[in-house]
Write a protein that holds these residues in place. Structure first.
Motif, short mmCIF file in Angstrom:
data_model
loop_
_atom_site.label_atom_id
_atom_site.label_comp_id
_atom_site.label_asym_id
_atom_site.label_seq_id
_atom_site.Cartn_x
_atom_site.Cartn_y
_atom_site.Cartn_z
N ASN A 191 0.58 -7.79 0.51
CA ASN A 191 1.49 -8.85 0.08
C ASN A 191 2.35 -9.38 1.21
O ASN A 191 3.15 -10.29 1.02
CB ASN A 191 2.35 -8.35 -1.07
N GLU A 192 2.23 -8.81 2.38
CA GLU A 192 2.98 -9.24 3.56
C GLU A 192 2.24 -8.74 4.78
O GLU A 192 1.26 -8.01 4.66
CB GLU A 192 4.39 -8.62 3.55
N MET A 193 2.72 -9.12 5.97
CA MET A 193 2.20 -8.58 7.21
C MET A 193 0.68 -8.71 7.30
O MET A 193 -0.03 -7.75 7.52
CB MET A 193 2.54 -7.08 7.32
N ASP A 194 0.19 -9.89 7.07
CA ASP A 194 -1.26 -10.04 7.08
C ASP A 194 -1.61 -11.45 7.52
O ASP A 194 -0.78 -12.36 7.46
CB ASP A 194 -1.82 -9.77 5.67
N ILE A 195 -2.85 -11.61 7.94
CA ILE A 195 -3.35 -12.91 8.35
C ILE A 195 -4.24 -13.44 7.24
O ILE A 195 -5.05 -12.68 6.68
CB ILE A 195 -4.14 -12.77 9.67
N LYS B 621 -8.37 -8.51 -5.97
CA LYS B 621 -7.22 -7.80 -5.40
C LYS B 621 -6.54 -6.92 -6.44
O LYS B 621 -6.23 -7.36 -7.55
CB LYS B 621 -6.22 -8.81 -4.84
N LEU B 676 -1.57 -4.75 12.30
CA LEU B 676 -1.77 -5.99 11.55
C LEU B 676 -3.06 -5.92 10.74
O LEU B 676 -3.08 -6.28 9.56
CB LEU B 676 -1.83 -7.17 12.53
N ARG B 679 -4.87 -2.02 7.54
CA ARG B 679 -3.93 -2.41 6.50
C ARG B 679 -3.36 -1.25 5.72
O ARG B 679 -3.85 -0.93 4.63
CB ARG B 679 -4.61 -3.40 5.57
N THR B 682 2.54 -1.82 2.71
CA THR B 682 3.97 -1.98 3.02
C THR B 682 4.75 -1.74 1.73
O THR B 682 4.14 -1.58 0.66
CB THR B 682 4.27 -3.40 3.52
N LEU B 684 6.13 -3.74 0.00
CA LEU B 684 5.87 -4.81 -0.97
C LEU B 684 4.54 -4.62 -1.72
O LEU B 684 4.25 -5.36 -2.65
CB LEU B 684 5.84 -6.16 -0.26
N ASP B 685 3.75 -3.64 -1.28
CA ASP B 685 2.46 -3.42 -1.92
C ASP B 685 2.49 -2.26 -2.90
O ASP B 685 1.44 -1.86 -3.41
CB ASP B 685 1.40 -3.13 -0.84
#
Ligand SMILES: Cc1cc2nc3c(=O)[nH]c(=O)nc-3n(C[C@H](O)[C@H](O)[C@H](O)COP(=O)(O)OP(=O)(O)OC[C@H]3O[C@@H](n4cnc5c(N)ncnc54)[C@H](O)[C@@H]3O)c2cc1C
Lengths: 292, 748
Positions: A191-195, B621, B676, B679, B682, B684-685
């Protein structure tokens, strides 16, 4: 170990002179959120002798709106200023889809749409959104100033049609009439920190229940962000319907030319173009209808 | 124990009354950590410090034809260059090759040359001046490829050990082990329902936030001092002594603060290179890995191929279980398959079982431990199969597990007989939990699973010295990764009856404390805590003896409770620990206690999960909507740290389940060697991870402790797979269950 000069000019003229005097070995720096990262890892394409900090040049920090001329976003204007701007919020609120998406709070304090565009990543999260908004870039070099539609800037990963002695000054967004709505969304596994595995910018104008104009632009599914003109054209003249939107999504999917890599397979990315185009257009329509 | 009224993060407690044990004091190292004053390895500085960098192999499998460092040596600022030739001739060649390769490079990132220079930039430039000539060979990247006939061979000298006997056959299979209990053909013949499937998992990394680092100073007197981020300073000392052919007493290792390890900071990588560079230069040499190096050149946990077959009668009795597991060792033998075979079916009392394990070398970094190594891979298969069985039998998956659960006296499929364990209590707590009792939210799926880890004991030492203000200094040798300073100090405080704030715990170097094994195997609170318990008993006894001298009475009549020494026969005689401490110097000198232990009463731990997920039908997802971890911890010395372990293991398991993997290209290069693209979840996940601490005291420890650090990473991957199946009808048999994998999978 390599020595890099750091310059901080106050005028466009001085900046352009620094760029042209360096014989192609200078790099402009806006927020530096791409540039510094690349310098640190020794990126092969980024090996300048001079870094030219452009944040003290007034034109590059302009953020202004005029009902006739539209919105002007200076090339160094940071994301946080964009989403904090009253004019953006009243007339171009879909730009915030990108401004609030790039990085986190700290990055948004430095990162600019200009840098995002000049960095020319296929995944740049502001670029399809700018393309959907029919944005035009103003570029100044030793031989003068020219205006180029944003979709013609990126020529390959990390490559642009801006010459090494040219500077991006600003990006202009034409005013939108009533019935305009836009949206940018990307898909990332976290949900963040991704491309973006894939991203879609879409805009529509709706009059009397019919699309009068539309644009679809894709991220991360080709060497550059893609404008899929046929997807927008397919909508024009059609009444707003799920079927029409699906047709555009099919065309976007067909136009995508993704690769398979660690971020996703080509098939999955094409599939996402369908899903995301449908979702972005649906949101753009809702916004357009909410706005009219 | 009551399971009636649950709150979030609750403790189902044992009855024993403790003063300090079970409370939640502030950690002793907290202020240093939150103010940034704690010294980590990369912070290390010293006069004349040189900086080292390492040239690494760009090839996954290649012969090293020649190495020419002459140009690099001439670069201004370069002080020394080392290769494998700088090692003494003795010692384990594979161990040395994994530090600096000699004849072959066996994975991308394998170290070839070390350079020390006046600053890191010069060292980096010097790497570009080194010429290494390679003869590139075909890489072997999975167990399937490695075990195939005609596979490219990694080691000409590696022959397969088959059930303990060397076969003399050169192959990539280092060993085949087997555990047989009963007769599975009889068991499967008795079964009414059988489930059989193959599962695959990918290489994953522990993902500790602090990369590896080491600084070495080799003094002219021949003594070597190393500062590094490690889970075991004595392991580093002993490995260095072996590789560098010197007595252990000539090596001193100071563990700096550690930013995570999870098993990955047990092996050594940089320490010998820094040492050799320091020997050549006479100066201290520091080397720090980048994140890319940490991914490519430290030890991840293996990808694996697992086949499971389980049969049961209509009433749910499991009659037979079979597991076939092949695990990637990486470049050199030693995958965690040996641990996986001990865990795969150990939750269950199964009459007939056979477990085959294969240790297979591949062209990837040599695997290291990672939190319950091998067990999560095994559980990903076994615990999905059990759920499938439950579905086929029409039974609730927890009831099926309870029907077959192992209890005290059950013989594990790999031999040992269980002592008192808490598998049943964990399952009951899961069943009764409001999460399991609640209806699923619309559009979500629910999965459960349970996992086992056996835990270890091993050596630990502790010294306690009494200060004249009534506080004590406690020294120990276990690197503190998860708050163990405080948990260990709590053991001493409980025995002495003093506040834990009056205990000053320090983690010290290998010259300063008795041999202490790694912080790993969930042993630290158990074993080093026990050493602190014994050292405190030693202090306590001496306090009583000293009071007897002061009062001139028989020590046998005295006792020390809640920090007060008193006489059983004379109520007038009373003295606090603090009062005694003031008088020590005048009554014979200070008091210090010490203990070295190697406790045998290790208690295994079970952890279970209830997981609710939703899966986006368009993108595949997964969102983890609710997640509960229930674990039998024996006794929670510091419940907050235990909850931290349970939540941490859950989060790592969730990452492993959903997105983490070494993404290798055909040449064997990891293409996602950054945080990056590798994965990890985080904040938020993730949802809040609810915890339920179940305390089934381990009779083998004075306070009932079981290791708690590892079992909790075992159940998340199958719990989420079971939940995803419930939500989508798709049985995900490969990890990671990434959005793309789920989207393209077919429903059953
Ligand atoms: C933690 C982190 C998260 C990120 N997340 C995202 C994300 O979610 N989405 C995303 O799209 N990007 C992301 N980025 C990348 C980056 O932040 C964006 O691309 C940002 O918009 C770049 O803007 P900048 O002002 O920092 O550019 P800079 O780094 O200053 O410049 C980028 C490039 O453009 C050139 N350039 C800059 N200005 C000009 C000019 N006026 N004329 C000519 N050339 C110029 C520079 O020379 C350089 O090559 C992230 C980066 C980080 C570090």
């Amino acid at each position: 170990m390599k020595w890099i000069d750091f310059e901080k000019p106050n005028t466009v003229e001085d900046a352009v002179k620094l760029l042209s005097d360096s014989g192609g070995n200078a790099r402009a720096m806006a927020g530096g959120t791409d540039l510094i990262v690349m310098l640190r890892v020794g990126h092969p394409r980024v090996n300048p002798d001079v870094v030219v900090d452009i944040k003290s040049i007034p034109e590059l920090n302009e953020l202004s709106y005029d009902a006739n001329k539209g919105l002007t976003v200076g090339a160094a204007v940071e994301c946080y200023k964009i989403y904090g701007d009253d004019n953006v919020n009243s007339h171009f609120s879909a730009l915030n889809d990108s401004a609030t998406l790039i990085g986190g709070t700290q990055i948004q304090g430095r990162a600019s749409f200009g840098g995002n565009l000049c960095n020319a990543a296929p995944s740049g999260d502001s670029i399809p959104n700018m393309i959907a908004h029919r944005a035009v870039a103003t570029i100044t070099g030793p031989s003068g100033t020219r205006e180029v539609p944003v979709e013609d800037i990126c020529t390959g990963p990390g490559q642009t049609s801006i010459e090494s002695d040219e500077l991006l000054i600003s990006i202009n967004f034409p005013s939108n009439g009533a019935g305009f709505g836009a949206n940018y969304i990307r898909f990332i596994p976290r949900n963040e920190m991704d491309i973006a595995v894939a991203g879609v910018g879409a805009s529509v104008t709706i009059e009397d229940g019919k699309f009068t104009s539309a644009r679809v632009s894709l991220a991360s599914v080709a060497p550059t962000p893609l404008l899929v003109e046929e997807a927008g054209e397919a909508l024009v003249g059609q009444p707003v319907s799920e079927g029409a939107i699906q047709k555009a999504a099919d065309l976007a999917k067909a136009a995508a030319k993704p690769i398979s890599d660690m971020r996703g397979t080509a098939d999955y990315r094409k599939h996402l173009c369908d899903v995301l185009t449908r979702r972005a257009l649906t949101t753009a329509v809702e916004r357009a209808q909410g706005a009219s | 124990m009551t399971t009636a009224d649950y709150e979030r993060n609750m403790v189902l407690a044992t009855d024993t009354d403790y003063k300090v044990i079970g409370t939640r004091p502030v950690r002793h190292d907290g202020a240093d950590k939150v103010t940034g004053r704690a010294i980590y390895g990369a912070d290390f500085d010293a006069a004349g410090l040189l900086h080292g960098k390492i040239l690494r192999s760009p090839h996954a499998h290649a012969k090293i034809v020649s190495i020419d460092t002459s140009k690099a040596e001439k670069l201004d600022g370069v002080k020394a260059v080392v290769t494998s030739k700088d090692f003494p001739e003795v010692g384990n060649q594979w161990l040395k090759d994994n530090i600096l390769a000699s004849d072959k490079a066996l994975y991308v990132g394998q170290a070839i040359v070390g350079v020390a220079a006046s600053n890191p930039h010069v060292a980096e430039s010097a790497l570009g001046l080194i010429d290494v000539e390679y003869e590139v060979l075909t890489p072997v990247l999975t167990t399937q490829e490695a075990m195939a006939t005609n596979a490219s061979i990694l080691h000409d000298s590696l022959t397969t050990e088959e059930l303990g006997k060397d076969t003399g056959v050169v192959s990539n299979v280092a060993s085949h082990t087997q555990h047989v209990k009963g007769d599975i053909s009889k068991g499967f013949a008795e079964a009414d329902v059988v489930v059989e499937r193959e599962y695959n998992t990918k290489t994953v990394h522990q993902g500790y936030i602090e990369p590896h680092n080491a600084t070495a100073l080799w003094s002219p007197d021949g003594r070597l001092h190393v500062w590094c981020s490690t889970q075991g300073s004595f392991v580093v000392r002993d490995s260095l002594a072996e590789l560098l052919d010197m007595p252990v007493s000539m090596v001193r290792v100071t563990p700096t603060e550690i930013g995570g390890g999870f098993g990955g900071k047990i092996p050594i990588y940089l320490e010998p290179v820094a040492a050799l560079l320091s020997r050549k230069t006479g100066a201290p040499v520091k080397i720090v890995m980048s994140r890319k190096e940490t991914f490519e050149a430290s030890g991840p946990t293996p990808g694996s191929q697992i086949k499971i077959k389980i049969g049961a009668k209509h009433d749910g009795t499991i009659t037979a279980a079979y597991a076939w597991m092949a695990m990637e060792a990486g470049a050199y033998p030693g995958s965690p398959v040996g641990a996986a075979v001990q865990c795969v079916f150990s939750t269950y009392d199964v009459e007939n079982s056979t477990i085959d394990g294969f240790d297979v070398v591949v062209n990837k970094p040599k695997t290291a431990a990672y939190r319950a190594p091998g067990a999560p891979n095994a559980a990903f298969g076994a615990e999905q199969a059990i759920n499938e069985l439950a579905e086929k039998l029409g039974m609730d998956p927890i009831e099926l597990r309870l029907k077959n659960v192992a209890t005290e006296g059950t013989r594990r499929p790999d031999g040992p007989v269980f002592g008192r364990i808490g598998a049943k209590e964990v399952l009951e707590a899961m069943r009764d939990h409001p999460h399991y009792q609640s209806a699923k939210a619309e559009g979500t799926g629910r999965g459960i699973s349970i996992g086992f880890w056996f835990n270890i004991g091993f050596d630990s030492a502790c010294n306690i010295a009494v200060n004249k203000d009534g506080s004590v200094n406690l020294t120990e040798g276990s690197t503190d990764i998860g708050g163990s300073r405080t948990s260990i100090a709590m053991h001493a405080a409980e025995v002495l009856g003093i506040p834990v704030e009056d205990v000053r715990p320090s983690v010290v170097d290998t010259d300063t404390i008795g041999f202490t094994a790694v912080t790993g195997g969930s042993r630290t609170t158990f074993a080093t805590g026990w050493a602190a318990y014994e050292a405190a008993q030693d202090v306590k006894k001496q306090c009583i003896d000293r009071a007897a001298i002061i009062w001139d009475v028989d020590a046998n009549n005295l006792q020390m409770e809640d920090g007060v020494i008193s006489s059983q026969s004379d109520s007038e005689l009373k003295m606090t620990f603090k009062e005694l401490a003031e008088q020590l110097s005048d009554t014979g000198g200070g008091i210090s206690g010490s203990a070295s232990v190697n406790p045998s009463g290790v208690g295994g731990s079970f952890a279970g999960n209830i997981a609710d997920v939703s899966v986006d039908p368009d993108t595949g997802k997964t969102t983890v909507e609710r997640f509960t971890c229930v674990q039998d911890v024996g006794k929670a010395i510091h419940p907050s740290y235990v909850e931290g372990q349970m939540q941490g293991g859950s989060v790592q398991g969730i990452g492993w389940a959903l997105n983490e993997e070494y993404f290798m290209n055909d040449e064997g290069t990891m293409t996602n060697s950054s945080l990056l693209d590798y994965r990890m979840p985080t904040s938020l996940d993730l949802p809040m991870i609810d915890t339920v601490i179940v305390e089934v005291a381990n009779p083998g420890h004075p306070f009932g402790v079981r290791g708690v650090g590892e079992a909790n990473i075992v159940p998340p991957t199958p719990a989420l797979a079971n939940a995803i199946y419930d939500a989508t009808g798709k049985r995900m048999t490969s990890l990671p269950m990434s959005p793309g994998a789920i989207q393209s999978a077919d429903a059953e």
